[in-house]
Scaffold this active site. Structure first.
Site, PDB file in Angstrom:
ATOM      1  N   TYR A 143      -3.667   1.329  -8.229  1.00  0.00           N
ATOM      2  CA  TYR A 143      -3.252   2.531  -8.749  1.00  0.00           C
ATOM      3  C   TYR A 143      -1.198   1.757  -9.023  1.00  0.00           C
ATOM      4  O   TYR A 143      -0.286   2.245  -8.757  1.00  0.00           O
ATOM      5  CB  TYR A 143      -2.914   3.165  -8.355  1.00  0.00           C
ATOM      6  CG  TYR A 143      -2.596   3.143  -6.314  1.00  0.00           C
ATOM      7  CD1 TYR A 143      -1.362   2.447  -6.321  1.00  0.00           C
ATOM      8  CD2 TYR A 143      -3.594   2.825  -5.524  1.00  0.00           C
ATOM      9  CE1 TYR A 143      -0.606   2.114  -4.920  1.00  0.00           C
ATOM     10  CE2 TYR A 143      -3.932   1.981  -4.386  1.00  0.00           C
ATOM     11  CZ  TYR A 143      -2.647   1.616  -3.762  1.00  0.00           C
ATOM     12  OH  TYR A 143      -2.534   1.640  -2.560  1.00  0.00           O
ATOM     13  N   ASP A 171     -14.297   6.960  -0.096  1.00  0.00           N
ATOM     14  CA  ASP A 171     -14.171   6.615  -1.437  1.00  0.00           C
ATOM     15  C   ASP A 171     -15.153   7.602  -1.855  1.00  0.00           C
ATOM     16  O   ASP A 171     -14.768   8.074  -3.392  1.00  0.00           O
ATOM     17  CB  ASP A 171     -13.904   5.152  -1.404  1.00  0.00           C
ATOM     18  CG  ASP A 171     -13.492   4.069  -1.725  1.00  0.00           C
ATOM     19  OD1 ASP A 171     -11.664   4.634  -0.824  1.00  0.00           O
ATOM     20  OD2 ASP A 171     -13.322   3.257  -0.680  1.00  0.00           O
ATOM     21  N   LYS A 214     -13.520  -3.510   3.309  1.00  0.00           N
ATOM     22  CA  LYS A 214     -14.148  -2.721   3.049  1.00  0.00           C
ATOM     23  C   LYS A 214     -15.784  -2.953   3.898  1.00  0.00           C
ATOM     24  O   LYS A 214     -16.537  -2.233   3.898  1.00  0.00           O
ATOM     25  CB  LYS A 214     -14.434  -1.939   1.353  1.00  0.00           C
ATOM     26  CG  LYS A 214     -13.038  -1.087   1.887  1.00  0.00           C
ATOM     27  CD  LYS A 214     -13.303  -0.807   0.871  1.00  0.00           C
ATOM     28  CE  LYS A 214     -11.968   0.249   0.554  1.00  0.00           C
ATOM     29  NZ  LYS A 214     -11.406   1.003  -0.775  1.00  0.00           N
ATOM     30  N   GLY A 229     -17.605  -4.217  -5.749  1.00  0.00           N
ATOM     31  CA  GLY A 229     -17.144  -4.622  -4.257  1.00  0.00           C
ATOM     32  C   GLY A 229     -16.960  -3.151  -3.703  1.00  0.00           C
ATOM     33  O   GLY A 229     -18.195  -2.662  -3.713  1.00  0.00           O
ATOM     34  N   SER A 277       1.159  -1.400   0.134  1.00  0.00           N
ATOM     35  CA  SER A 277      -0.028  -0.200   0.005  1.00  0.00           C
ATOM     36  C   SER A 277       0.970   1.769   0.556  1.00  0.00           C
ATOM     37  O   SER A 277       1.745   1.280   0.430  1.00  0.00           O
ATOM     38  CB  SER A 277      -0.652  -0.019   1.566  1.00  0.00           C
ATOM     39  OG  SER A 277      -1.625   1.407   1.686  1.00  0.00           O
TER      40      SER A 277
HETATM   41  P1  ATR Z   1     -12.285  -4.093  -3.163  1.00  0.00           P
HETATM   42  O1  ATR Z   1     -13.004  -3.143  -2.181  1.00  0.00           O
HETATM   43  O2  ATR Z   1     -11.725  -3.012  -4.061  1.00  0.00           O
HETATM   44  O3  ATR Z   1     -14.454  -2.954  -4.292  1.00  0.00           O
HETATM   45  P2  ATR Z   1     -13.856  -6.486  -2.986  1.00  0.00           P
HETATM   46  O4  ATR Z   1     -15.131  -6.299  -2.623  1.00  0.00           O
HETATM   47  O5  ATR Z   1     -12.841  -7.756  -2.546  1.00  0.00           O
HETATM   48  O6  ATR Z   1     -12.746  -4.951  -3.420  1.00  0.00           O
HETATM   49  O7  ATR Z   1     -14.094  -6.232  -4.861  1.00  0.00           O
HETATM   50  C1  ATR Z   1     -13.083  -6.787  -6.248  1.00  0.00           C
HETATM   51  C2  ATR Z   1     -14.197  -6.832  -7.087  1.00  0.00           C
HETATM   52  O8  ATR Z   1     -13.255  -6.289  -8.492  1.00  0.00           O
HETATM   53  C3  ATR Z   1     -15.213  -7.473  -7.257  1.00  0.00           C
HETATM   54  O9  ATR Z   1     -16.565  -6.854  -7.982  1.00  0.00           O
HETATM   55  C4  ATR Z   1     -14.618  -8.817  -8.212  1.00  0.00           C
HETATM   56  O10 ATR Z   1     -15.665  -9.430  -8.860  1.00  0.00           O
HETATM   57  P3  ATR Z   1     -16.506 -10.512  -8.312  1.00  0.00           P
HETATM   58  O11 ATR Z   1     -17.633  -9.613  -6.810  1.00  0.00           O
HETATM   59  O12 ATR Z   1     -17.382 -11.312  -9.644  1.00  0.00           O
HETATM   60  O13 ATR Z   1     -16.019 -11.442  -7.053  1.00  0.00           O
HETATM   61  C5  ATR Z   1     -13.914  -7.830  -9.143  1.00  0.00           C
HETATM   62  N1  ATR Z   1     -13.070  -8.721  -9.775  1.00  0.00           N
HETATM   63  C6  ATR Z   1     -11.967  -9.005  -9.332  1.00  0.00           C
HETATM   64  N2  ATR Z   1     -11.373 -10.248 -10.296  1.00  0.00           N
HETATM   65  C7  ATR Z   1     -11.285  -9.796 -11.059  1.00  0.00           C
HETATM   66  C8  ATR Z   1     -11.630 -10.271 -12.611  1.00  0.00           C
HETATM   67  N3  ATR Z   1     -10.233 -10.950 -12.288  1.00  0.00           N
HETATM   68  N4  ATR Z   1     -12.122  -9.964 -13.483  1.00  0.00           N
HETATM   69  C9  ATR Z   1     -13.104  -9.387 -13.182  1.00  0.00           C
HETATM   70  N5  ATR Z   1     -13.490  -9.160 -11.804  1.00  0.00           N
HETATM   71  C10 ATR Z   1     -13.218  -9.139 -10.650  1.00  0.00           C
END
Ligand code: ATR
Length: 278
Positions: free
Chosen positions: A225, A102, A66, A128, A15
């Site tokens: 980022y 955010d 989160k 997410g 981070s």
């Molecule tokens: P954040 O707090 O940053 O939003 P998160 O709650 O873990 O992180 O959510 C990650 C998001 O990235 C989700 O929408 C996830 O899709 P799913 O709900 O289907 O899991 C998405 N994501 C992660 N890897 C992905 C990938 N390879 N292709 C498409 N979507 C992806």
């Protein structure tokens, strides 16, 4: 006494928040340190107890906690309740209060290239905690929002939740169908896809980033980022689109966190200058 702050995430060690916040504390003369708290899900309860006993004055919350952190907080502000996700915790004498910065970070980042979001159409990829906050921020500004996610139900759930709050139709659907959309003002990549460096060349989301698809938008934003120059940003730049890279949302959400923790206006330029992302 030196106050302690930090970021709760897993993984947390990459981070950039420590660099940005520590520079800000130094600049305004507050004796505080900002660390990384890399905690696995089973240890979150212990971590929260540590926050109260040590004490830790406040912490940022990042991927993947989160939404989960809400179960551990004593109070949440109204926007956290509406968004369903929290990225900032303030320890007020042992009472842990949750906030979300955010949504403001996303709006301020977009404002660098679009001054008024009212009436603009935006497509958000991902469902997410970050996507929830971004969708909320844009809807609050009067933008029209469509959400697409790999797991369709999650996109639909956000759309349903926010349709009730904002009393207007919001679309939530499968990432596979994002192809079908017509022209739109803004594309926001809010999944964590680029952060997984292994095998992303085979990832389905990459297939969406053709010139033909990206060309449907005027503004392209990516919240990732690391790397700063994501494949999406690269395609958008090649097409001479207006772009908003992940460092901007990182900066603006951090500035608002700083204000919540200290009551002091964040030294934005110092924070931007401290970031190694250039
Ligand atoms: P954040 O707090 O940053 O939003 P998160 O709650 O873990 O992180 O959510 C990650 C998001 O990235 C989700 O929408 C996830 O899709 P799913 O709900 O289907 O899991 C998405 N994501 C992660 N890897 C992905 C990938 N390879 N292709 C498409 N979507 C992806």
């Amino acid at each position: 006494m030196v106050q302690k702050y930090g970021i709760l995430a897993y993984p947390a060690r990459h981070s950039l928040s420590p660099v940005i916040h520590n520079a800000a504390f130094r600049a305004v003369g507050i004796k505080a340190v900002y660390e990384t708290f890399e905690v696995t899900q089973k240890d979150i309860g212990d971590f929260v107890r540590r926050v109260k006993s040590e004490p830790i004055s406040g912490f940022s919350v990042s991927l993947p906690y989160k939404e989960l952190i809400l179960d551990y907080l004593d109070e949440v502000d109204e926007e956290v309740r509406k968004i369903g996700a929290c990225n900032t915790v303030v320890n007020k004498d042992g009472v842990l209060c949750g906030y979300n910065t955010d949504h403001l970070g996303a709006v301020l980042a977009l404002n660098e290239v679009v001054d008024n979001l009212n009436g603009r159409s935006a497509v958000i990829l991902g469902a997410g905690g970050s996507s929830r906050a971004i969708a909320y921020g844009l809807l609050k500004e009067g933008a029209k929002v469509m959400i697409f996610n790999r797991t369709e139900e999650k996109a639909r759930l956000i759309a349903d939740d926010f349709s009730k709050i904002f009393k207007r139709e919001i679309f939530g659907g499968s990432l596979i169908d994002v192809w079908k959309i017509e022209e739109s003002d803004i594309l926001i990549q809010a999944t964590s896809v680029w952060m997984m460096d292994s095998s992303f060349s085979e990832d389905p989301i990459r297939g969406l980033l053709t010139i033909e698809f990206v060309n449907k938008f005027r503004v392209v934003m990516d919240i990732v980022y690391k790397p700063l120059m994501t494949p999406l940003i690269k395609t958008a730049m090649d097409l001479e689109k207006m772009v908003v890279m992940g460092d901007k949302m990182l900066l603006y959400q951090a500035a608002e966190q700083f204000r919540l923790w200290t009551g002091v206006e964040a030294p934005l330029e110092v924070m931007a200058g401290a970031s190694p992302l250039k």
